[in-house]
Scaffold this active site. Structure first.
Site, PDB file in Angstrom:
ATOM      1  N   CYS A 184     139.733   0.630  94.947  1.00 54.08           N
ATOM      2  CA  CYS A 184     141.193   0.684  95.072  1.00 54.08           C
ATOM      3  C   CYS A 184     141.582  -0.031  96.362  1.00 54.08           C
ATOM      4  O   CYS A 184     140.908   0.057  97.378  1.00 54.08           O
ATOM      5  CB  CYS A 184     141.777   2.074  95.109  1.00 54.08           C
ATOM      6  SG  CYS A 184     141.496   3.035  93.638  1.00 54.08           S
ATOM      7  N   ARG A 241     138.438  -4.919  94.948  1.00 49.72           N
ATOM      8  CA  ARG A 241     138.213  -3.499  95.196  1.00 49.72           C
ATOM      9  C   ARG A 241     138.524  -2.633  93.976  1.00 49.72           C
ATOM     10  O   ARG A 241     138.243  -1.434  93.964  1.00 49.72           O
ATOM     11  CB  ARG A 241     139.079  -3.026  96.370  1.00 49.72           C
ATOM     12  CG  ARG A 241     138.778  -3.730  97.672  1.00 49.72           C
ATOM     13  CD  ARG A 241     139.682  -3.207  98.759  1.00 49.72           C
ATOM     14  NE  ARG A 241     139.439  -1.811  99.023  1.00 49.72           N
ATOM     15  CZ  ARG A 241     138.542  -1.343  99.862  1.00 49.72           C
ATOM     16  NH1 ARG A 241     137.799  -2.180 100.561  1.00 49.72           N
ATOM     17  NH2 ARG A 241     138.365  -0.059 100.041  1.00 49.72           N
ATOM     18  N   TRP A 263     141.097   1.283  90.863  1.00 52.72           N
ATOM     19  CA  TRP A 263     139.826   1.505  90.156  1.00 52.72           C
ATOM     20  C   TRP A 263     139.883   2.960  89.721  1.00 52.72           C
ATOM     21  O   TRP A 263     139.834   3.859  90.558  1.00 52.72           O
ATOM     22  CB  TRP A 263     138.653   1.241  91.085  1.00 52.72           C
ATOM     23  CG  TRP A 263     137.316   1.256  90.408  1.00 52.72           C
ATOM     24  CD1 TRP A 263     136.689   0.203  89.818  1.00 52.72           C
ATOM     25  CD2 TRP A 263     136.426   2.373  90.281  1.00 52.72           C
ATOM     26  NE1 TRP A 263     135.478   0.592  89.316  1.00 52.72           N
ATOM     27  CE2 TRP A 263     135.282   1.922  89.586  1.00 52.72           C
ATOM     28  CE3 TRP A 263     136.479   3.706  90.672  1.00 52.72           C
ATOM     29  CZ2 TRP A 263     134.216   2.746  89.279  1.00 52.72           C
ATOM     30  CZ3 TRP A 263     135.411   4.531  90.361  1.00 52.72           C
ATOM     31  CH2 TRP A 263     134.292   4.054  89.674  1.00 52.72           C
ATOM     32  N   ASN A 296     144.052   5.885  97.698  1.00 49.22           N
ATOM     33  CA  ASN A 296     142.682   5.480  97.424  1.00 49.22           C
ATOM     34  C   ASN A 296     141.809   6.678  97.762  1.00 49.22           C
ATOM     35  O   ASN A 296     141.912   7.204  98.866  1.00 49.22           O
ATOM     36  CB  ASN A 296     142.359   4.272  98.336  1.00 49.22           C
ATOM     37  CG  ASN A 296     140.934   3.799  98.223  1.00 49.22           C
ATOM     38  OD1 ASN A 296     140.192   4.249  97.362  1.00 49.22           O
ATOM     39  ND2 ASN A 296     140.563   2.878  99.107  1.00 49.22           N
ATOM     40  N   GLY A 297     141.001   7.167  96.830  1.00 44.81           N
ATOM     41  CA  GLY A 297     140.155   8.332  97.105  1.00 44.81           C
ATOM     42  C   GLY A 297     140.296   9.362  96.004  1.00 44.81           C
ATOM     43  O   GLY A 297     140.806   9.074  94.921  1.00 44.81           O
ATOM     44  N   GLU A 308     116.401  -6.580  92.416  1.00 44.24           N
ATOM     45  CA  GLU A 308     117.683  -7.215  92.753  1.00 44.24           C
ATOM     46  C   GLU A 308     118.071  -8.235  91.675  1.00 44.24           C
ATOM     47  O   GLU A 308     119.241  -8.322  91.289  1.00 44.24           O
ATOM     48  CB  GLU A 308     117.580  -7.880  94.140  1.00 44.24           C
ATOM     49  CG  GLU A 308     118.789  -8.678  94.572  1.00 44.24           C
ATOM     50  CD  GLU A 308     120.072  -7.867  94.746  1.00 44.24           C
ATOM     51  OE1 GLU A 308     120.042  -6.638  94.625  1.00 44.24           O
ATOM     52  OE2 GLU A 308     121.117  -8.499  94.988  1.00 44.24           O
ATOM     53  N   LYS A 367     121.472  -8.011  89.604  1.00 42.06           N
ATOM     54  CA  LYS A 367     122.451  -9.118  89.611  1.00 42.06           C
ATOM     55  C   LYS A 367     122.790  -9.505  88.186  1.00 42.06           C
ATOM     56  O   LYS A 367     123.941  -9.661  87.832  1.00 42.06           O
ATOM     57  CB  LYS A 367     121.860 -10.346  90.308  1.00 42.06           C
ATOM     58  CG  LYS A 367     121.999 -10.667  91.728  1.00 42.06           C
ATOM     59  CD  LYS A 367     123.192 -10.441  92.541  1.00 42.06           C
ATOM     60  CE  LYS A 367     123.655  -9.043  92.654  1.00 42.06           C
ATOM     61  NZ  LYS A 367     123.581  -8.407  93.946  1.00 42.06           N
ATOM     62  N   GLU A 406     124.820  -6.701  86.272  1.00 39.70           N
ATOM     63  CA  GLU A 406     126.180  -6.382  86.718  1.00 39.70           C
ATOM     64  C   GLU A 406     127.179  -7.480  86.392  1.00 39.70           C
ATOM     65  O   GLU A 406     128.347  -7.180  86.158  1.00 39.70           O
ATOM     66  CB  GLU A 406     126.235  -5.948  88.187  1.00 39.70           C
ATOM     67  CG  GLU A 406     126.032  -6.983  89.233  1.00 39.70           C
ATOM     68  CD  GLU A 406     126.152  -6.414  90.657  1.00 39.70           C
ATOM     69  OE1 GLU A 406     126.927  -5.484  90.887  1.00 39.70           O
ATOM     70  OE2 GLU A 406     125.460  -6.944  91.549  1.00 39.70           O
ATOM     71  N   HIS A 412     102.454  -0.867  81.497  1.00 39.19           N
ATOM     72  CA  HIS A 412     102.491   0.589  81.277  1.00 39.19           C
ATOM     73  C   HIS A 412     103.754   1.023  80.551  1.00 39.19           C
ATOM     74  O   HIS A 412     104.164   2.174  80.671  1.00 39.19           O
ATOM     75  CB  HIS A 412     102.360   1.316  82.619  1.00 39.19           C
ATOM     76  CG  HIS A 412     101.063   1.037  83.318  1.00 39.19           C
ATOM     77  ND1 HIS A 412      99.868   1.564  82.887  1.00 39.19           N
ATOM     78  CD2 HIS A 412     100.773   0.239  84.382  1.00 39.19           C
ATOM     79  CE1 HIS A 412      98.890   1.125  83.679  1.00 39.19           C
ATOM     80  NE2 HIS A 412      99.424   0.303  84.591  1.00 39.19           N
ATOM     81  N   LYS A 425     133.975  -3.497  94.401  1.00 38.82           N
ATOM     82  CA  LYS A 425     133.130  -4.000  95.477  1.00 38.82           C
ATOM     83  C   LYS A 425     132.645  -2.886  96.404  1.00 38.82           C
ATOM     84  O   LYS A 425     131.488  -2.829  96.771  1.00 38.82           O
ATOM     85  CB  LYS A 425     133.922  -5.043  96.275  1.00 38.82           C
ATOM     86  CG  LYS A 425     133.180  -5.642  97.458  1.00 38.82           C
ATOM     87  CD  LYS A 425     132.099  -6.578  97.001  1.00 38.82           C
ATOM     88  CE  LYS A 425     131.365  -7.223  98.156  1.00 38.82           C
ATOM     89  NZ  LYS A 425     130.073  -7.772  97.711  1.00 38.82           N
TER      90      LYS A 425
HETATM   91  C1  AGP Z   1     125.787  -5.318  94.668  1.00 44.98           C
HETATM   92  O1  AGP Z   1     125.752  -6.458  93.890  1.00 44.98           O
HETATM   93  C2  AGP Z   1     126.543  -4.217  94.140  1.00 44.98           C
HETATM   94  N1  AGP Z   1     127.816  -4.574  93.685  1.00 44.98           N
HETATM   95  C3  AGP Z   1     126.397  -2.841  94.772  1.00 44.98           C
HETATM   96  O2  AGP Z   1     125.165  -2.380  94.337  1.00 44.98           O
HETATM   97  C4  AGP Z   1     126.459  -2.698  96.320  1.00 44.98           C
HETATM   98  O3  AGP Z   1     125.376  -3.333  96.899  1.00 44.98           O
HETATM   99  C5  AGP Z   1     126.491  -1.210  96.681  1.00 44.98           C
HETATM  100  O4  AGP Z   1     127.633  -0.613  96.126  1.00 44.98           O
HETATM  101  C6  AGP Z   1     126.440  -0.961  98.169  1.00 44.98           C
HETATM  102  O5  AGP Z   1     127.533  -1.522  98.824  1.00 44.98           O
HETATM  103  P1  AGP Z   1     127.584  -1.682 100.391  1.00 44.98           P
HETATM  104  O6  AGP Z   1     126.493  -2.597 100.782  1.00 44.98           O
HETATM  105  O7  AGP Z   1     128.936  -2.229 100.680  1.00 44.98           O
HETATM  106  O8  AGP Z   1     127.382  -0.313 100.986  1.00 44.98           O
END
Ligand code: AGP
Length: 616
Positions: free
Chosen positions: A2, A27, A74, A100-101, A489, A493, A496, A512, A611
């Protein structure tokens, strides 16, 4: 998670708010709205969908007021509908609020307000907050002029459990906004004859670089010419005005199709920034200004504990590998969201580290606080200057990677890897690493930006590969040692941003269970660096090949990989072991990016994600 923008000044608020929302859209992008003070009314426009949809509605309605609040959402409480979009008006029409929250006790407050005759049109916790402010406002008739909204918000917040960044306006006070924060970021931009509030500096840097980072429990009251900060407990706060060091250009696409693409290509510069001024004069170790611990303190430490979320957690796993390998200090890595609840026993001389790009991730912040509550020093590797984690940690290392806007983290990740490698070097040189090994290590790190440039030069080839595999249903990413976290990672990537199911495993673990997934539509991305486990990884590849699985291999230049084993080969330059995770990351970032583009996915705003995750 948000985004909030508020403006009071002399310019038309609507266009400033919309511009700010566009910069905060990463956000949250379920819905968006504005509330503008004009001609004795509060006019609200809000729409499910992207900020662009709202922008059209705002343009159609020709808002002319010079004060207002806005929000990009969000969803937490209530589905994605126009009614649930912010701002919310109190049922007496006097107060508009964005939030926001999460308000945890909203149901009991709602029951109380229903009993007092307040009505609700949305399913949100935010509307409850707005009505509670209106309830107190109606009773605050004796408050001195100019303080009635502020005191109503303050009283409201004393009854609220949960987290919030809020901004509220009142119909009786056309040039005033009251805002507050607890657990959700909020900054005040101090301009000439105007003030602007935002969840993130990106939304206000085009108007001013002078900012005040609000702290938890603080309220700010703004008018065009003044601002004052106080606490929920009515204590006055002397503001500290900080300067944003980056410019609006850093938060713009500058010719790239997506922020993710731009940020992938910014990695050489981000790596240079992470290293700048951080090596000793003799070139054999790293120096960090802000750790607030002496070399002697570091020598006492018998264990490091790292906690983070998502991509940051993968960086922690690389830090574990490098610190144990080079400094021989045991390291534990925890998910921040688990650490905060699992009451882990820690060694007496443990040092706690969190890694966070945004510095606002609530789970990571809670883990940091939990470690501090137990009496541990808690340090942070963090990108966003002035963020909550940066402020609350006992010391730390800023990444200086510049603003990262793409929801999928890229340059922040490789910068975290580089800083982890530097930390491993620093700890190693305090223990057993020799001067000459230190010099070799430093030279290896200094080469990283150029090595990454060489991988980036292969982007057109990686794009072609991506197009061939873009319609696959599943992917495996397989790596060993320091490249196992990079396999995780790569899988994160890809899933997501392209919504393809992907899993990361240590290459030998694949047999396994995950090997059952192998088919023509489930390729495997193998990390095959030249080195001690090369032959073992080649054997794992043979096992996949025998089952007709396609293989994309990321291989060291000049490697003697058996011909025909890989269906596709992406080359990475030979490099120091500490730099290997960095150069190996870039191909999987590019592969994921180009696959998502080929599938016409919204790369910078993937579905369901935001984000910075500021709710549990
Ligand atoms: C990364 O591609 C993600 N969107 C997500 O996993 C992110 O790394 C995670 O939410 C942590 O965020 P931060 O580094 O801002 O704490």
């Amino acid at each position: 998670m948000c985004g909030i923008v508020g403006y009071v000044g002399t310019q038309k608020a609507a266009s400033i708010l919309i511009e700010g929302l566009k910069r905060l859209e990463y956000r949250g992008y379920d819905s968006a709205g504005v509330a503008i003070q004009q001609e004795g009314r509060i006019d609200v426009a809000k729409k499910a969908g992207r900020v662009e949809v709202l922008a059209k509605e705002v343009a159609r309605r020709h808002f002319s007021g010079t004060a207002g609040i806005s929000h990009t959402r969000w969803a937490t409480h209530g589905g994605v509908t126009d009614a649930n979009a912010h701002p919310h008006l109190s049922s007496d029409g006097k107060i508009a609020i964005v939030h926001n929250g999460v308000i945890e006790n909203y149901l009991s407050i709602k029951k109380f307000l229903l009993g007092k005759g307040y009505a609700f049109v949305s399913e949100t916790d935010t509307e409850v907050l707005g009505n509670l402010i209106a309830y107190h406002y109606a009773k605050e008739t004796d408050t001195k002029p100019g303080s009635r909204l502020l005191e109503s918000v303050r009283k409201t917040l004393r009854h609220v459990e949960g987290t919030y960044g809020i901004a509220a306006i009142c119909i009786d006070s056309p040039s005033e906004i009251v805002a507050a924060r607890k657990g959700s970021p909020l900054l005040l931009g101090v301009g000439e004859g105007e003030h602007i509030l935002a969840s993130d500096a990106a939304a206000l840097v085009s108007r001013t670089r002078n900012v005040v980072y609000l702290k938890d429990g603080e309220l700010v009251q703004i008018t065009p010419d003044s601002f004052s900060i106080s606490t929920v407990d009515s204590l006055e706060v002397s503001p500290v005005i900080d300067q944003i060091t980056w410019s609006i250009k850093d938060a713009e696409l500058s010719g790239y199709a997506h922020f993710m693409e731009k940020e992938i290509f910014e990695q050489p510069a981000a790596l240079e920034n992470a290293m700048r001024g951080r090596f000793s004069e003799d070139g054999s170790t790293a120096n960090f200004g802000g750790l607030n611990l002496s070399a002697t303190d570091f020598r006492q430490i018998d264990r490091l504990v790292f906690a983070s979320c998502g991509t940051g957690w993968h960086a922690c796993l690389v830090a574990e590998h490098l610190i144990e390998r080079f400094a021989r200090v045991p390291v534990e890595v925890d998910y921040a969201s688990e650490f905060r609840y699992r009451n882990a026993p820690l060694d007496r001389d443990a040092l706690f580290f969190v890694i966070s790009q945004s510095g606002e991730t609530i789970d990571t912040l809670a883990a940091l606080r939990e470690a501090q509550r137990k009496g541990y020093k808690a340090l942070a590797i963090c990108n966003v200057v002035g963020s909550t984690i940066a402020r609350e940690s006992d010391g730390g290392i800023y990444q200086h990677a510049g603003p990262e806007i793409g929801v999928a983290s890229t340059k922040a990740f490789t910068s975290q890897l580089l800083i982890s490698a530097m930390l491993a070097l620093y700890l190693a040189r305090l223990r057993d690493m020799s001067y000459s090994d230190g010099v070799t290590y430093v030279q290896g790190l200094k080469a990283a930006p150029d090595l990454v440039r060489r991988v980036l030069d292969q982007a057109p080839r990686i794009k072609e590969i991506a197009q061939r595999y873009a319609q696959c249903s599943d992917f495996l990413f397989l790596g060993r040692l320091s490249l196992f976290p990079i396999a995780l990672e790569g899988a994160l990537k890809l899933k997501e941003i392209s919504y393809i199911h992907a899993e990361g495993y240590p290459a030998a673990e694949m047999k396994h269970g995950p090997i059952a997934l192998i088919s023509e539509r489930c390729p495997s991305v193998f990390f095959v660096p030249q080195g001690e486990l090369f032959n073992k990884i080649v054997s794992s590849m043979q096992e996949i090949k025998a089952r007709k699985g396609k293989i994309i291999a990321i291989v060291t230049e000049g490697s003697d990989l058996p011909a025909g084993l890989a269906d596709e080969t992406i080359w990475i330059p030979d490099c120091h072991e500490a730099v290997l995770p960095i150069v190996a990351t870039v191909p999987v970032q590019l592969l994921s990016y180009y696959i998502a583009v080929a599938r016409k996915c919204d790369v910078d705003k993937p579905r369901n994600l935001a984000k910075s995750v500021t709710v549990e």
